[in-house]
Design an enzyme around this catalytic site. Structure first.
Site, mmCIF file in Angstrom:
data_model
loop_
_atom_site.group_PDB
_atom_site.id
_atom_site.type_symbol
_atom_site.label_atom_id
_atom_site.label_comp_id
_atom_site.label_asym_id
_atom_site.label_seq_id
_atom_site.Cartn_x
_atom_site.Cartn_y
_atom_site.Cartn_z
ATOM 1 N N HIS A 142 38.484 102.430 47.802
ATOM 2 C CA HIS A 142 39.445 103.978 47.680
ATOM 3 C C HIS A 142 38.714 104.936 48.184
ATOM 4 C CE1 HIS A 142 42.551 101.424 45.212
ATOM 5 N NE2 HIS A 142 43.209 102.497 45.357
ATOM 6 N N LYS A 146 38.202 109.510 44.033
ATOM 7 C CA LYS A 146 39.088 108.575 42.761
ATOM 8 C C LYS A 146 38.243 108.270 41.627
ATOM 9 C CE LYS A 146 41.609 104.307 42.145
ATOM 10 N NZ LYS A 146 42.978 105.011 41.582
#
Length: 254
Positions: A142, A146
């Site tokens: 990600h 995040k």
């Protein structure tokens, strides 16, 4: 036309959901909730959900675990169906969701993508066949903003796989801290954070002289917004209970 309340309105996903709804004719966002109430939106945005006194059919939550108690309290007080797309919820918060589902419809999924939930079913089928002779590893990637790791989707995939194995596995998150061979009864879960990666999930089934990989790649947050909106429309006509993407997939297919 269904009236939607959007929690986390000013966040990245909130803005994508609002934009996606604006392009549809079957629903409309009537108000938003956000810890940062200031907004240039054409709809009112409240820091406190209790400030909203209008009418709505369903609530979509893309907020943060720290804000979640307010969302939960509002849904309970108003008996309003709620789609929970917030990740990183605690075990206690999950239990509170289950309790809420006894009185209102609750839709909860670690990933709102239809594609991710389809590969979950593929992974479960593969694990049921291959578990005796293949090692299983989950890799997720990600963007660098995040916060939670591993991702809720990675855990969802691991939990789904674990549910079909003959013996309950344990999850290995930090392999470098242990100098020993890989145990047979484990699922490795690995997190990568960097750049603007929207979301990549890969499940590896590693056997003798062969590797099977099941992979999903998200190129836009829009797929999660569309999934959440479809879940909201589905949930708005359901009876109290706890629903997930398998129910939505069945509804679409049926």
């Amino acid at each position: 036309m269904k009236r939607i309340l959007l929690s986390g309105y000013n966040g990245k996903m909130g803005r994508v959901v609002a934009q996606t709804v604006s392009e549809r004719e079957d629903c409309v966002v009537v108000a938003g909730f956000d810890i940062h109430a200031a907004s240039e939106s054409t709809v009112p945005v409240y820091a406190e959900p209790t400030e909203f006194e209008g009418a709505a059919d369903v609530l979509i939550d893309f907020s943060h675990p720290s804000y979640f108690p307010k969302v939960l309290g509002f849904a309970s007080a108003r008996r309003m169906p709620v789609v929970v797309a917030t990740t990183g919820l605690s075990t206690d918060q999950r239990k509170q969701l289950q309790q809420l589902s006894q009185v209102v419809p609750v839709f909860s999924s670690a990933n709102m993508s239809l594609g991710v939930n389809l590969i979950l079913e593929l992974c479960k089928k593969a694990a049921a066949v291959l578990s005796d002779s293949f090692d299983i590893e989950v890799v997720e990637m990600h963007h660098n903003q995040k916060i939670d790791a591993p991702s809720g989707t990675a855990l969802m995939l691991a939990d789904g796989i674990a549910s079909v194995l003959p013996q309950k596995p344990h999850y290995m998150y930090d392999r470098h801290s242990q100098r020993k061979k890989r145990e047979k009864n484990e699922i490795g879960i690995h997190s990568v954070r960097g750049g603007t990666i929207v979301g990549e999930h890969e499940v590896l089934f590693a056997g003798t002289d062969e590797v099977i990989a099941i992979r999903h790649s998200a190129s836009s947050k829009r797929i999660f917004a569309t999934g959440a909106i479809n879940a909201a429309l589905f949930l708005s006509i359901q009876k109290p209970g706890l629903y997930d993407m398998s129910h939505l997939v069945s509804a679409i297919g049926g």
